[in-house]
Design a protein around this motif. Structure first.
Motif, PDB file in Angstrom:
ATOM      1  N   THR A  57      11.669  17.343 -14.487  1.00  0.00           N
ATOM      2  CA  THR A  57      10.836  17.447 -15.598  1.00  0.00           C
ATOM      3  C   THR A  57       9.948  18.535 -15.605  1.00  0.00           C
ATOM      4  O   THR A  57       9.464  19.263 -16.628  1.00  0.00           O
ATOM      5  CB  THR A  57      10.012  16.000 -16.174  1.00  0.00           C
ATOM      6  OG1 THR A  57      11.047  14.944 -16.364  1.00  0.00           O
ATOM      7  CG2 THR A  57       9.087  16.210 -17.140  1.00  0.00           C
ATOM      8  N   ILE A  58       9.157  18.731 -14.417  1.00  0.00           N
ATOM      9  CA  ILE A  58       8.062  19.663 -14.345  1.00  0.00           C
ATOM     10  C   ILE A  58       8.786  21.000 -14.706  1.00  0.00           C
ATOM     11  O   ILE A  58       8.569  22.037 -15.158  1.00  0.00           O
ATOM     12  CB  ILE A  58       7.353  19.574 -12.860  1.00  0.00           C
ATOM     13  CG1 ILE A  58       6.473  18.559 -13.068  1.00  0.00           C
ATOM     14  CG2 ILE A  58       6.579  20.936 -12.850  1.00  0.00           C
ATOM     15  CD1 ILE A  58       5.738  18.175 -11.854  1.00  0.00           C
TER      16      ILE A  58
ATOM     17  N   ASP B 298       8.117  17.246   0.362  1.00  0.00           N
ATOM     18  CA  ASP B 298       8.881  18.732   0.737  1.00  0.00           C
ATOM     19  C   ASP B 298       9.208  19.222  -0.658  1.00  0.00           C
ATOM     20  O   ASP B 298       9.034  20.276  -1.138  1.00  0.00           O
ATOM     21  CB  ASP B 298      10.054  18.272   1.509  1.00  0.00           C
ATOM     22  CG  ASP B 298       9.698  18.431   2.685  1.00  0.00           C
ATOM     23  OD1 ASP B 298       8.864  18.744   3.309  1.00  0.00           O
ATOM     24  OD2 ASP B 298      10.393  17.071   3.385  1.00  0.00           O
ATOM     25  N   MET B 299       9.570  18.213  -1.908  1.00  0.00           N
ATOM     26  CA  MET B 299      10.014  18.860  -3.076  1.00  0.00           C
ATOM     27  C   MET B 299       8.574  19.170  -3.567  1.00  0.00           C
ATOM     28  O   MET B 299       8.617  20.188  -4.592  1.00  0.00           O
ATOM     29  CB  MET B 299      10.261  17.627  -4.023  1.00  0.00           C
ATOM     30  CG  MET B 299      11.650  17.155  -3.715  1.00  0.00           C
ATOM     31  SD  MET B 299      12.118  15.631  -4.697  1.00  0.00           S
ATOM     32  CE  MET B 299      12.719  16.139  -6.316  1.00  0.00           C
ATOM     33  N   TYR B 300       7.403  18.484  -3.404  1.00  0.00           N
ATOM     34  CA  TYR B 300       6.192  19.024  -4.128  1.00  0.00           C
ATOM     35  C   TYR B 300       5.745  20.470  -3.554  1.00  0.00           C
ATOM     36  O   TYR B 300       5.262  21.075  -4.168  1.00  0.00           O
ATOM     37  CB  TYR B 300       5.036  17.937  -3.793  1.00  0.00           C
ATOM     38  CG  TYR B 300       3.758  18.424  -4.504  1.00  0.00           C
ATOM     39  CD1 TYR B 300       3.527  18.347  -5.765  1.00  0.00           C
ATOM     40  CD2 TYR B 300       2.613  18.809  -3.767  1.00  0.00           C
ATOM     41  CE1 TYR B 300       2.216  18.703  -6.235  1.00  0.00           C
ATOM     42  CE2 TYR B 300       1.636  19.284  -4.150  1.00  0.00           C
ATOM     43  CZ  TYR B 300       1.245  19.129  -5.490  1.00  0.00           C
ATOM     44  OH  TYR B 300       0.071  19.682  -6.046  1.00  0.00           O
ATOM     45  N   ALA B 301       5.770  20.419  -2.218  1.00  0.00           N
ATOM     46  CA  ALA B 301       5.555  21.552  -1.491  1.00  0.00           C
ATOM     47  C   ALA B 301       6.381  22.839  -1.846  1.00  0.00           C
ATOM     48  O   ALA B 301       5.901  24.049  -1.854  1.00  0.00           O
ATOM     49  CB  ALA B 301       5.376  21.539   0.161  1.00  0.00           C
ATOM     50  N   HIS B 302       7.440  22.791  -2.070  1.00  0.00           N
ATOM     51  CA  HIS B 302       8.533  23.610  -2.644  1.00  0.00           C
ATOM     52  C   HIS B 302       7.903  24.588  -3.375  1.00  0.00           C
ATOM     53  O   HIS B 302       7.354  24.278  -4.473  1.00  0.00           O
ATOM     54  CB  HIS B 302       9.852  22.991  -2.841  1.00  0.00           C
ATOM     55  CG  HIS B 302      11.001  24.161  -3.009  1.00  0.00           C
ATOM     56  ND1 HIS B 302      11.205  25.259  -3.644  1.00  0.00           N
ATOM     57  CD2 HIS B 302      12.039  23.952  -2.037  1.00  0.00           C
ATOM     58  CE1 HIS B 302      12.087  25.674  -3.310  1.00  0.00           C
ATOM     59  NE2 HIS B 302      12.821  25.096  -2.500  1.00  0.00           N
ATOM     60  N   ALA B 303       8.268  25.891  -3.240  1.00  0.00           N
ATOM     61  CA  ALA B 303       7.861  27.114  -3.915  1.00  0.00           C
ATOM     62  C   ALA B 303       8.003  27.007  -5.430  1.00  0.00           C
ATOM     63  O   ALA B 303       7.433  27.222  -6.065  1.00  0.00           O
ATOM     64  CB  ALA B 303       8.332  28.408  -3.322  1.00  0.00           C
TER      65      ALA B 303
ATOM     66  N   THR C  62       8.771  24.254  -7.103  1.00  0.00           N
ATOM     67  CA  THR C  62       7.884  23.318  -7.547  1.00  0.00           C
ATOM     68  C   THR C  62       6.410  23.911  -7.929  1.00  0.00           C
ATOM     69  O   THR C  62       5.868  23.695  -9.107  1.00  0.00           O
ATOM     70  CB  THR C  62       7.596  21.941  -6.962  1.00  0.00           C
ATOM     71  OG1 THR C  62       8.857  21.535  -6.721  1.00  0.00           O
ATOM     72  CG2 THR C  62       6.800  20.854  -7.732  1.00  0.00           C
ATOM     73  N   GLN C  63       5.986  24.280  -6.868  1.00  0.00           N
ATOM     74  CA  GLN C  63       4.521  25.037  -6.889  1.00  0.00           C
ATOM     75  C   GLN C  63       4.527  26.132  -8.034  1.00  0.00           C
ATOM     76  O   GLN C  63       3.362  26.218  -8.751  1.00  0.00           O
ATOM     77  CB  GLN C  63       3.892  25.532  -5.597  1.00  0.00           C
ATOM     78  CG  GLN C  63       3.888  24.518  -4.625  1.00  0.00           C
ATOM     79  CD  GLN C  63       2.691  23.408  -5.169  1.00  0.00           C
ATOM     80  OE1 GLN C  63       1.800  23.926  -5.866  1.00  0.00           O
ATOM     81  NE2 GLN C  63       3.006  22.172  -5.168  1.00  0.00           N
TER      82      GLN C  63
ATOM     83  N   LEU D 189       4.465  24.438 -11.476  1.00  0.00           N
ATOM     84  CA  LEU D 189       2.945  23.646 -11.691  1.00  0.00           C
ATOM     85  C   LEU D 189       2.082  24.964 -12.206  1.00  0.00           C
ATOM     86  O   LEU D 189       1.375  24.709 -12.866  1.00  0.00           O
ATOM     87  CB  LEU D 189       2.382  23.160 -10.510  1.00  0.00           C
ATOM     88  CG  LEU D 189       3.359  21.707 -10.350  1.00  0.00           C
ATOM     89  CD1 LEU D 189       3.138  20.963  -9.041  1.00  0.00           C
ATOM     90  CD2 LEU D 189       2.803  20.862 -11.429  1.00  0.00           C
ATOM     91  N   SER D 190       1.987  25.988 -11.406  1.00  0.00           N
ATOM     92  CA  SER D 190       1.031  27.077 -11.831  1.00  0.00           C
ATOM     93  C   SER D 190       1.379  27.610 -13.118  1.00  0.00           C
ATOM     94  O   SER D 190       0.456  28.219 -13.745  1.00  0.00           O
ATOM     95  CB  SER D 190       0.830  28.206 -10.578  1.00  0.00           C
ATOM     96  OG  SER D 190       2.339  29.186 -10.548  1.00  0.00           O
ATOM     97  N   ILE D 191       2.671  27.844 -13.602  1.00  0.00           N
ATOM     98  CA  ILE D 191       3.032  28.090 -14.757  1.00  0.00           C
ATOM     99  C   ILE D 191       2.508  27.264 -15.789  1.00  0.00           C
ATOM    100  O   ILE D 191       1.737  27.336 -16.814  1.00  0.00           O
ATOM    101  CB  ILE D 191       4.632  28.265 -14.868  1.00  0.00           C
ATOM    102  CG1 ILE D 191       5.180  29.530 -14.404  1.00  0.00           C
ATOM    103  CG2 ILE D 191       4.923  28.488 -16.615  1.00  0.00           C
ATOM    104  CD1 ILE D 191       6.713  29.645 -14.164  1.00  0.00           C
TER     105      ILE D 191
END
Ligand code: C5P
Length: 399
Positions: A93-94, A126-131, A133-134, A137-139
């Motif tokens: 969803t993110i 690992d999903m959260y730390a993945h580039a 996802t990051q 999130l920053s977008i």
């Protein structure tokens, strides 16, 4: 703060979906109106009946009701809300929110929402730390979404790490802070508060300090924050919990406090200097523990920098508030400090007053200002004293 507010809670397909029920309950209990939007997969994790019962409204999943063709308007829902909280927000969803995909009602509602949007990620570490996802999130952050960071701990996969959706109580608190900040009389103002004692090392095991517990400064930081201000609390060592919504920077020595305070002050509209900063520190700090001897031992001290005075020199049109703890000739000394440090007003508390001073939960203060005004207050709890001081401070910000 949240009474009468209208929230959409968006629930996605994550094991943390059960926590959405608690969040909905907390919001409804606080007097907010809640509508729940679910993705189709979310229904596999928590039943619509649970969320409909808690929110007191049917939940929304599909664009229309296949039975009767009734349309669930995401546009009017997006316009209706004062806040949209996607909790839990899956990586999927993110990613869709970041790219503008609109293949379910939760996402179309997001695209049409005009209100603040909050995202509480929930996924494996690992999903959260993945580039990917990051980056997503920053977008979202760049576009003004408030990302409520996940906590670290045991994950549904059995792994340990960062990715657990933040607890509903913490999400609720983040919402309270956000809305109090946007509504309070000091909304948009930034303040620095210094609090607690400092410690000046003599050797690796000994230090010079004082009896300050930080209670008064922490109460002031909490009070400023509850009125909408953004607060940076530069704190010496204390046993206290950080007040909700306050950014805390821990320091130990007067010099560390000076560095942190000067840096934070740059961005602030005012500062309340409540810390009991050491006036002197050992001229030399021994590398090793100093051994016991048979003869007298002289400890040589050198002055520390006066933080309030330094800020007074560079304050411009910022507001600067100081404290004075006196044991004799209180008003004369307090006024002298006000002038020397270029303060706008000074809060005097006397150690001679029973119930005032270190460690106790009460304080009795007198406020003195540059115009010679003098305001005396009776003995009150430190939280009430904080209210009086911030009431006084607020008069400097009303035009
Ligand atoms: O001069 P005195 O220490 O009594 O002044 C007290 C006020 O000055 C308080 O507001 C205290 O936080 C501030 N102060 C400071 N840095 C120091 C000493 C005092 O900011 N080194």
């Amino acid at each position: 703060m949240l009474t009468g507010k209208r929230f959409i809670v968006g629930v996605t397909g994550s094991i943390a979906a059960y926590k959405a029920a608690i969040l909905v309950r907390l919001l409804v209990k606080a007097g907010a109106e809640v509508r729940v939007v679910m993705t189709p997969l979310a229904k596999a994790f928590i039943t619509p009946l649970t969320l409909a019962t808690l929110s007191k409204h049917p939940i929304l999943v599909e664009f229309f009701d296949p039975e009767n063709g009734a349309w669930n308007s995401h546009v009017s829902l997006g316009e209706w809300a004062d806040g949209y909280i996607v909790a839990p927000a899956t990586a999927n969803t993110i990613a869709k929110m970041a790219t503008g995909v609109a293949d379910n009602l939760l996402l179309t509602t997001y695209l049409s929402a005009r209100c603040p949007v909050f995202v509480a990620p929930a996924m494996d570490l690992d999903m959260y730390a993945h580039a990917a996802t990051q980056t997503n999130l920053s977008i979202l952050r760049q576009r003004g979404c408030e990302v409520i960071e996940p906590a670290s701990g045991e994950l549904a996969s059995g792994l340990e790490g960062k990715g657990r959706m933040e607890e509903p109580e913490r999400i609720f608190e983040a919402l309270e802070t956000y809305y109090s900040r946007s509504q309070g009389p000091l909304s948009g103002r930034r303040f620095l508060v210094t609090a607690g004692p400092t410690r000046e090392a003599i050797d690796p095991v000994r230090y010079i300090s004082n009896h300050s517990t930080g209670k008064m400064g922490y109460a002031l930081a909490a009070e400023l924050c509850s009125r909408g201000a953004e607060v940076t609390l530069v704190s010496g060592p204390t046993q206290l919990e950080t007040p909700r919504g306050v950014k805390r920077i821990d320091v130990e020595t007067a010099e560390e406090m000076y560095q942190a305070a000067v840096e934070a002050f740059e961005r602030c509209d005012g500062a309340v200097m409540c810390a009991a900063v050491a006036d002197y520190r050992p001229a030399q700090v021994a590398d090793q523990k100093i051994k016991k001897g048979e003869v007298d031992w002289q400890l040589s001290l050198e002055p520390t920098r006066d933080i309030a005075r330094e800020l007074g020199g560079r304050k411009g049109d910022r507001l600067l508030v100081g404290f004075a703890l006196e044991t004799e000739q209180e008003r004369e000394h307090a006024l002298a400090k006000l002038q020397k440090k270029n303060l706008d007003f000074i809060v005097l508390n006397s150690l001679a007053d029973p119930g005032a001073g270190f460690g106790v939960d009460t304080n009795r203060i007198t406020i003195l200002d540059r115009e010679g005004r003098l305001e005396e207050y009776p003995l009150k709890s430190k939280a009430e004293v904080a209210r009086d001081i911030i009431d006084y401070l607020e008069t400097y910000f009303v035009s």
